[in-house]
Write a protein that holds these residues in place. Sequence first.
Motif, PDB file in Angstrom:
ATOM      1  N   ARG A 220      41.733  64.928  20.662  1.00 19.09           N
ATOM      2  CA  ARG A 220      42.454  64.739  21.932  1.00 19.09           C
ATOM      3  C   ARG A 220      41.720  63.759  22.848  1.00 19.09           C
ATOM      4  O   ARG A 220      41.439  64.058  23.991  1.00 19.09           O
TER       5      ARG A 220
ATOM      6  N   ASP B 176      47.721  58.104  22.117  1.00 19.34           N
ATOM      7  CA  ASP B 176      46.688  59.016  21.640  1.00 19.34           C
ATOM      8  C   ASP B 176      47.235  59.831  20.477  1.00 19.34           C
ATOM      9  O   ASP B 176      48.022  60.755  20.651  1.00 19.34           O
TER      10      ASP B 176
ATOM     11  N   TRP C 189      49.460  55.690  29.109  1.00 17.65           N
ATOM     12  CA  TRP C 189      49.111  56.362  27.854  1.00 17.65           C
ATOM     13  C   TRP C 189      50.108  57.479  27.547  1.00 17.65           C
ATOM     14  O   TRP C 189      50.781  57.993  28.435  1.00 17.65           O
TER      15      TRP C 189
ATOM     16  N   SER D 189      44.904  61.057  18.228  1.00 20.10           N
ATOM     17  CA  SER D 189      43.562  61.386  17.737  1.00 20.10           C
ATOM     18  C   SER D 189      43.417  62.824  17.266  1.00 20.10           C
ATOM     19  O   SER D 189      42.311  63.286  17.028  1.00 20.10           O
TER      20      SER D 189
ATOM     21  N   LEU E 167      42.294  60.964  24.648  1.00 16.69           N
ATOM     22  CA  LEU E 167      42.801  60.708  25.994  1.00 16.69           C
ATOM     23  C   LEU E 167      43.288  61.989  26.656  1.00 16.69           C
ATOM     24  O   LEU E 167      43.069  62.206  27.849  1.00 16.69           O
ATOM     25  N   SER E 168      43.953  62.812  25.884  1.00 20.67           N
ATOM     26  CA  SER E 168      44.478  64.070  26.422  1.00 20.67           C
ATOM     27  C   SER E 168      43.369  64.925  27.017  1.00 20.67           C
ATOM     28  O   SER E 168      43.532  65.542  28.075  1.00 20.67           O
TER      29      SER E 168
ATOM     30  N   CYS F 167      50.724  60.849  24.380  1.00 16.05           N
ATOM     31  CA  CYS F 167      50.214  61.588  23.214  1.00 16.05           C
ATOM     32  C   CYS F 167      51.292  61.772  22.153  1.00 16.05           C
ATOM     33  O   CYS F 167      52.482  61.864  22.459  1.00 16.05           O
TER      34      CYS F 167
ATOM     35  N   SER G 220      47.277  65.783  19.265  1.00 18.21           N
ATOM     36  CA  SER G 220      46.702  65.526  20.580  1.00 18.21           C
ATOM     37  C   SER G 220      47.605  66.069  21.683  1.00 18.21           C
ATOM     38  O   SER G 220      47.142  66.335  22.796  1.00 18.21           O
TER      39      SER G 220
END
Length: 425
Positions: free
Chosen positions: A174, A168, A295, A170, A176-177, A297, A301
Amino acid sequence: MSSTLFGVPEEFDAIVIGGGPAGSTTAGLLAKRGHRVLLLDRDRFPRYHVGESLIPAFMRPMQELGLTERMDARGFERKYGGTLVWGNAQVPWNFSFIEGTAHEYAYHTRRADMDSLILDRARELGAFILEEATVKEPIETDGRVTGVRYTLRGADGMHEARAKLVIDASGQARLLSRKYADVTWHEELRNVAVWTYFDNCERLPGDEYTNILIEGLDEGWFWAIPIDKGTISVGYVTRSEEANKEGRSLQDLFWEEVDKSTKLKKMLASSNQAAGWRTARDWSYTSNSFTGNGWVCVGDSAAFVDPLFSTGVALATLAGSTLARIVDQIIQHPEIEEQALKRYVTAYRAFFDEIRTFVERFYDRSKYKEFYHSLATEMVDPDRERTPSANFVQLISGLSGKHPMLTLTLDDLVGPSDESASAQG
């Protein structure tokens, strides 16, 4: 329902969500190591982003990517230090990167140009890049994130891609976070920023010509970043409660504070505003979890700190470089994933927290520069091996201390290579 894109596989070693500096650095360095990587970004580059001033820590991952010479070729302006109007009585003082780091300069740059440069380099290195691709949701298999579903602008239907690990990057979206973790806002840094751009500005004199200007006032501070010979980015940052006072807009507040400034007011005297206004709120936070099952970060993110020392891009790309090394080993040795990512998170949090703590304490503008220098020494050089001013420069350059973030290895987790083990046998 999934449909296949021409020339793009559906199985990858890693999927990276987000094509900003963190995502592009991570994807590029993973591809450079021979891994199959998919990077998805919802925008089409070049795209606007604030954060035009960089620090020397940024140069390390750029050297890994092979981009430092291209930055000069593109005409990005070198940044050799900074000018501060800060502290007791708001006395001006300067710092120079050459005093405390191995890199004597970084850059000021239009982020649209710089971000495109890094993304294009990731593409050159072999990453599959899909722009205008919006990630809708993660794919979960038995509780583990194993891929993503995304749409492509102008196309019907949903696409799927799967990977051994999803990253992640992004930014403040965020993706996925936000789904898997809460966020902690740092109350001492609940700030608001308002900024715009000016042409035909007067530059700082002499050796300060390429410096970033940071000018502190009673209730906030200004940045002034020379993007090119006559254009500067100017922003004002203040506490949220100060910005929310009734009866004035953020633009009115900006001009009221410009009138109270010294160096900035002089720089803007003959200028003209060249763009509209932009704002951002609540800039400093940390995700409560940087990683989960399948996953991880990187960049904004994971965490973001107040922009006082322009640390955002450097921290994001350094983390991307470190994460690429770790994911490379995880792909080769899946059994180390949990321990390897835990080591990454520990190092990342420690590095981020050091910068955040220093920024929080630096916001006390009642001190003299010697106090800020001694504060840096206390944090990164308790044995007093360097001068206080060199420690200050090293800290705000993002190259402080002996953090695992800068030297992290997994040799003890991976064990000897097959060749080494055979030789020992």
